[in-house]
Design a protein around this motif. Structure first.
Motif, PDB file in Angstrom:
ATOM      1  N   ARG A 184      31.447  30.907 -33.670  1.00 58.92           N
ATOM      2  CA  ARG A 184      30.400  31.828 -33.217  1.00 58.92           C
ATOM      3  C   ARG A 184      29.462  31.234 -32.165  1.00 58.92           C
ATOM      4  O   ARG A 184      28.757  31.969 -31.474  1.00 58.92           O
ATOM      5  CB  ARG A 184      29.594  32.322 -34.422  1.00 58.92           C
ATOM      6  CG  ARG A 184      30.428  33.186 -35.371  1.00 58.92           C
ATOM      7  CD  ARG A 184      29.636  33.605 -36.587  1.00 58.92           C
ATOM      8  NE  ARG A 184      29.280  32.457 -37.403  1.00 58.92           N
ATOM      9  CZ  ARG A 184      28.267  32.443 -38.266  1.00 58.92           C
ATOM     10  NH1 ARG A 184      27.507  33.491 -38.382  1.00 58.92           N
ATOM     11  NH2 ARG A 184      28.020  31.364 -38.984  1.00 58.92           N
ATOM     12  N   TYR A 185      29.418  29.930 -32.043  1.00 56.05           N
ATOM     13  CA  TYR A 185      28.528  29.296 -31.068  1.00 56.05           C
ATOM     14  C   TYR A 185      28.937  29.679 -29.648  1.00 56.05           C
ATOM     15  O   TYR A 185      30.111  29.637 -29.293  1.00 56.05           O
ATOM     16  CB  TYR A 185      28.577  27.782 -31.233  1.00 56.05           C
ATOM     17  CG  TYR A 185      27.808  27.012 -30.179  1.00 56.05           C
ATOM     18  CD1 TYR A 185      26.435  27.208 -30.013  1.00 56.05           C
ATOM     19  CD2 TYR A 185      28.454  26.099 -29.352  1.00 56.05           C
ATOM     20  CE1 TYR A 185      25.730  26.500 -29.049  1.00 56.05           C
ATOM     21  CE2 TYR A 185      27.756  25.388 -28.393  1.00 56.05           C
ATOM     22  CZ  TYR A 185      26.396  25.585 -28.239  1.00 56.05           C
ATOM     23  OH  TYR A 185      25.706  24.891 -27.289  1.00 56.05           O
ATOM     24  N   ASP A 186      27.941  30.074 -28.869  1.00 55.66           N
ATOM     25  CA  ASP A 186      28.167  30.433 -27.467  1.00 55.66           C
ATOM     26  C   ASP A 186      27.255  29.547 -26.623  1.00 55.66           C
ATOM     27  O   ASP A 186      26.045  29.779 -26.546  1.00 55.66           O
ATOM     28  CB  ASP A 186      27.845  31.916 -27.248  1.00 55.66           C
ATOM     29  CG  ASP A 186      28.216  32.405 -25.862  1.00 55.66           C
ATOM     30  OD1 ASP A 186      27.823  31.758 -24.875  1.00 55.66           O
ATOM     31  OD2 ASP A 186      28.878  33.454 -25.763  1.00 55.66           O
ATOM     32  N   HIS A 245      26.683  37.181 -33.429  1.00 54.43           N
ATOM     33  CA  HIS A 245      25.568  36.801 -34.296  1.00 54.43           C
ATOM     34  C   HIS A 245      25.655  35.300 -34.564  1.00 54.43           C
ATOM     35  O   HIS A 245      26.733  34.754 -34.753  1.00 54.43           O
ATOM     36  CB  HIS A 245      25.674  37.575 -35.622  1.00 54.43           C
ATOM     37  CG  HIS A 245      24.553  37.314 -36.568  1.00 54.43           C
ATOM     38  ND1 HIS A 245      23.367  38.018 -36.516  1.00 54.43           N
ATOM     39  CD2 HIS A 245      24.427  36.435 -37.580  1.00 54.43           C
ATOM     40  CE1 HIS A 245      22.565  37.575 -37.476  1.00 54.43           C
ATOM     41  NE2 HIS A 245      23.184  36.609 -38.129  1.00 54.43           N
ATOM     42  N   ALA A 246      24.505  34.634 -34.569  1.00 55.62           N
ATOM     43  CA  ALA A 246      24.417  33.177 -34.784  1.00 55.62           C
ATOM     44  C   ALA A 246      24.941  32.383 -33.604  1.00 55.62           C
ATOM     45  O   ALA A 246      25.379  31.241 -33.752  1.00 55.62           O
ATOM     46  CB  ALA A 246      25.118  32.755 -36.076  1.00 55.62           C
ATOM     47  N   PHE A 247      24.862  32.961 -32.403  1.00 61.13           N
ATOM     48  CA  PHE A 247      25.394  32.262 -31.219  1.00 61.13           C
ATOM     49  C   PHE A 247      24.679  30.955 -30.929  1.00 61.13           C
ATOM     50  O   PHE A 247      25.207  30.105 -30.216  1.00 61.13           O
ATOM     51  CB  PHE A 247      25.359  33.173 -29.987  1.00 61.13           C
ATOM     52  CG  PHE A 247      23.985  33.532 -29.477  1.00 61.13           C
ATOM     53  CD1 PHE A 247      23.209  32.621 -28.767  1.00 61.13           C
ATOM     54  CD2 PHE A 247      23.459  34.799 -29.692  1.00 61.13           C
ATOM     55  CE1 PHE A 247      21.950  32.955 -28.276  1.00 61.13           C
ATOM     56  CE2 PHE A 247      22.196  35.146 -29.211  1.00 61.13           C
ATOM     57  CZ  PHE A 247      21.444  34.221 -28.498  1.00 61.13           C
ATOM     58  N   ASN A 248      23.485  30.765 -31.454  1.00 62.59           N
ATOM     59  CA  ASN A 248      22.758  29.522 -31.197  1.00 62.59           C
ATOM     60  C   ASN A 248      23.198  28.378 -32.101  1.00 62.59           C
ATOM     61  O   ASN A 248      22.942  27.212 -31.799  1.00 62.59           O
ATOM     62  CB  ASN A 248      21.254  29.734 -31.363  1.00 62.59           C
ATOM     63  CG  ASN A 248      20.450  28.510 -30.978  1.00 62.59           C
ATOM     64  OD1 ASN A 248      20.296  28.201 -29.806  1.00 62.59           O
ATOM     65  ND2 ASN A 248      19.940  27.779 -31.971  1.00 62.59           N
ATOM     66  N   ASN A 249      23.851  28.694 -33.217  1.00 60.87           N
ATOM     67  CA  ASN A 249      24.190  27.664 -34.197  1.00 60.87           C
ATOM     68  C   ASN A 249      25.412  26.876 -33.758  1.00 60.87           C
ATOM     69  O   ASN A 249      26.548  27.305 -33.919  1.00 60.87           O
ATOM     70  CB  ASN A 249      24.425  28.313 -35.566  1.00 60.87           C
ATOM     71  CG  ASN A 249      24.503  27.279 -36.677  1.00 60.87           C
ATOM     72  OD1 ASN A 249      24.915  26.148 -36.456  1.00 60.87           O
ATOM     73  ND2 ASN A 249      24.104  27.669 -37.867  1.00 60.87           N
ATOM     74  N   ALA A 273      23.390  30.251 -25.757  1.00 56.51           N
ATOM     75  CA  ALA A 273      22.456  29.392 -26.483  1.00 56.51           C
ATOM     76  C   ALA A 273      21.541  28.635 -25.537  1.00 56.51           C
ATOM     77  O   ALA A 273      20.321  28.550 -25.763  1.00 56.51           O
ATOM     78  CB  ALA A 273      23.223  28.425 -27.376  1.00 56.51           C
ATOM     79  N   GLU A 274      22.104  28.086 -24.475  1.00 56.08           N
ATOM     80  CA  GLU A 274      21.293  27.316 -23.534  1.00 56.08           C
ATOM     81  C   GLU A 274      20.325  28.211 -22.763  1.00 56.08           C
ATOM     82  O   GLU A 274      19.176  27.830 -22.514  1.00 56.08           O
ATOM     83  CB  GLU A 274      22.200  26.548 -22.578  1.00 56.08           C
ATOM     84  CG  GLU A 274      22.953  25.418 -23.269  1.00 56.08           C
ATOM     85  CD  GLU A 274      23.843  24.627 -22.325  1.00 56.08           C
ATOM     86  OE1 GLU A 274      24.025  25.069 -21.162  1.00 56.08           O
ATOM     87  OE2 GLU A 274      24.353  23.568 -22.745  1.00 56.08           O
TER      88      GLU A 274
END
Length: 291
Positions: free
Chosen positions: A269-271, A259-263, A275-276
């Motif tokens: 949590r960032y992936d 959850h929140a992988f775009n942040n 995200a890209e």
């Protein structure tokens, strides 16, 4: 002291704390148990949280964009937000509302708005805490204020934002919405309640009641994190209702992502890959439905 490995259980504990209980003391007790010591928990907690210092990918002073804080009519009173558009483009542009997470209109969301402006959109990131005095600097307080908002009034302010953007003389009359987490859920509710919304992109957002899906007119792009069990529990009923009602939608589940992988302000949590990929799909989707 060696930094403990961040596990899914730790991320789940943070997710429960930030989205359900808002009880930091209980969260730290759980994190202490999971890491083995209070010192380790204190080291891990900042990695799970967002770091404002990592927020600026596109600087506010970037000459390629022009941003300003504005006020505009809400459903019942004034709303405030951050409006940004590509610099040097005087023609009419497709408009997109960017809906913040449960931290309010912070620097990360302003940065996301600027990123989207560089893709050729006029972007408005509303502050949905405007009726409560605006987003505070304290993230903890912002979450508490978000949880106290009246969902119906908040949805009405989102619909009013769509109406405002649709009526702007520098817009093309088509409006999309992109929301993250709490904002993803609000994007879905806006799609139910705003017949003029042309496109909605919800990142790991809670789903609307299946009985309301028939009211949706917007095309939907739904991004979910594979490890986000709490949010993903609502996918089957939502998907079934969308299919039953013949809606235009796409669902993507990013396996292995949290959850929140775009942040990208949250180290744990960032992936980047997810995200890209999701961002590219988002921009293509908005171009298709707002052109």
């Amino acid at each position: 002291m060696r930094k403990p490995k961040i596990t899914k259980a730790m991320i789940d504990a943070y997710d429960e704390y930030t989205h359900l209980t808002l009880d930091r003391r209980r969260f730290m007790e759980t994190l202490t148990r999971l890491t083995g010591s209070g010192a380790a928990a204190a080291a891990i907690a900042p990695l799970l949280a967002a770091d404002p210092a990592r927020a600026a990918i596109v600087a506010a002073t970037d000459e390629r964009i022009k941003g300003e804080d504005i006020a505009y009519p809400g459903a019942d009173g004034e709303m405030k937000g951050y409006l940004v558009r590509p610099a040097g483009q005087d023609g009419k542009l497709p408009a997109v509302m960017v809906i913040h997470e449960n931290r309010g209109l912070n620097e990360h969301i302003r940065d996301v708005a600027r990123r989207l402006a560089l893709e050729g959109f006029m972007v408005l990131a509303p502050d949905f805490l405007t009726p409560s005095g605006g987003t505070p600097a304290d993230e903890e307080k912002a979450r508490q204020m978000i949880s106290a908002l009246d969902p119906a009034k908040t949805t009405a302010n989102s619909v009013a934002t769509v109406t405002y953007l649709r009526g702007r003389p520098d817009g093309r009359g088509k409006v999309g919405a992109v929301g993250f987490c709490w904002g993803g859920g609000l994007t879905n509710r806006t799609a139910v309640n705003a017949p003029d919304l042309a496109a909605g992109v919800a990142y790991y957002g809670m789903q609307p009641d299946a009985t309301d899906v028939a009211k949706i007119h917007a095309a939907l792009l739904l991004h979910y994190a594979g490890l986000d069990e709490r949010t993903n529990a609502g996918i089957p009923a939502f998907q079934e209702a969308l299919e039953k009602n013949g809606k235009d939608f796409q669902i993507y589940i990013y396996e292995g992502a949290n959850h929140a992988f775009n942040n990208d302000t949250s180290a744990a949590r960032y992936d980047k890959k997810a995200a890209e990929l999701a961002w590219g799909r988002t921009v293509a989707f908005l171009n298709k439905h707002l052109s």
